[in-house]
Design a protein around this motif. Structure first.
Motif, PDB file in Angstrom:
ATOM      1  N   LYS A 184       0.835  -1.205   0.000  1.00 57.64           N
ATOM      2  CA  LYS A 184       0.000   0.000   0.000  1.00 57.64           C
ATOM      3  C   LYS A 184       0.871   1.257   0.000  1.00 57.64           C
ATOM      4  O   LYS A 184       0.456   2.303  -0.490  1.00 57.64           O
ATOM      5  CB  LYS A 184      -0.935  -0.012   1.219  1.00 57.64           C
ATOM      6  N   ASN A 185       2.086   1.160   0.521  1.00 55.79           N
ATOM      7  CA  ASN A 185       2.985   2.308   0.578  1.00 55.79           C
ATOM      8  C   ASN A 185       3.672   2.609  -0.758  1.00 55.79           C
ATOM      9  O   ASN A 185       4.332   3.629  -0.876  1.00 55.79           O
ATOM     10  CB  ASN A 185       4.048   2.092   1.657  1.00 55.79           C
ATOM     11  N   ILE A 186       3.505   1.735  -1.738  1.00 57.75           N
ATOM     12  CA  ILE A 186       4.096   1.979  -3.055  1.00 57.75           C
ATOM     13  C   ILE A 186       3.318   3.128  -3.706  1.00 57.75           C
ATOM     14  O   ILE A 186       2.098   3.086  -3.808  1.00 57.75           O
ATOM     15  CB  ILE A 186       4.061   0.712  -3.932  1.00 57.75           C
ATOM     16  N   LEU A 187       4.023   4.140  -4.128  1.00 56.30           N
ATOM     17  CA  LEU A 187       3.401   5.384  -4.580  1.00 56.30           C
ATOM     18  C   LEU A 187       2.522   5.242  -5.815  1.00 56.30           C
ATOM     19  O   LEU A 187       1.618   6.035  -6.020  1.00 56.30           O
ATOM     20  CB  LEU A 187       4.486   6.431  -4.844  1.00 56.30           C
ATOM     21  N   ASP A 188       2.771   4.254  -6.644  1.00 54.88           N
ATOM     22  CA  ASP A 188       2.040   4.146  -7.906  1.00 54.88           C
ATOM     23  C   ASP A 188       0.647   3.528  -7.775  1.00 54.88           C
ATOM     24  O   ASP A 188      -0.077   3.459  -8.749  1.00 54.88           O
ATOM     25  CB  ASP A 188       2.843   3.315  -8.905  1.00 54.88           C
ATOM     26  N   LEU A 189       0.263   3.071  -6.592  1.00 55.72           N
ATOM     27  CA  LEU A 189      -1.023   2.397  -6.445  1.00 55.72           C
ATOM     28  C   LEU A 189      -2.180   3.392  -6.386  1.00 55.72           C
ATOM     29  O   LEU A 189      -2.027   4.525  -5.955  1.00 55.72           O
ATOM     30  CB  LEU A 189      -1.041   1.536  -5.181  1.00 55.72           C
TER      31      LEU A 189
END
Length: 87
Positions: free
Chosen positions: A51-56
């Motif tokens: 969830k912390n991945i910016l592209d989601l």
């Protein structure tokens, strides 16, 4: 030669994954691979670290961390569930 094999492999994966429209990923590494393959809009739920991945998308559901709630995942009616060995 290795580069050509890698490109062919990625092409096959892209064709295979394009059949799925609702994907659940329980591992950040799986999520990053899906994003690189252009499957961002098909990911409906991920683990806490993914969830912390910016592209989601902001609408992507957070499944929590560690123990997988199988009922919660199945209630999302996914076409594909990617589970890592540590889950």
């Amino acid at each position: 030669m290795k580069k050509i094999i890698f490109i062919i492999f990625i092409s096959i994966i892209n064709i295979t994954f394009s059949n799925f429209s609702r994907i659940v990923s329980t591992s950040p590494s799986n999520t990053e691979i899906l994003l690189e393959l252009g499957m961002k809009n098909k990911i409906i739920a991920v683990d806490t670290h993914s969830k912390n991945i910016l592209d989601l998308n902001s609408s992507t559901i957070n499944l929590g961390n560690g123990i997988i709630n199988v009922e919660a995942i199945l209630n999302l009616n996914p076409d594909l569930i990617l589970i890592s060995t540590y889950n």
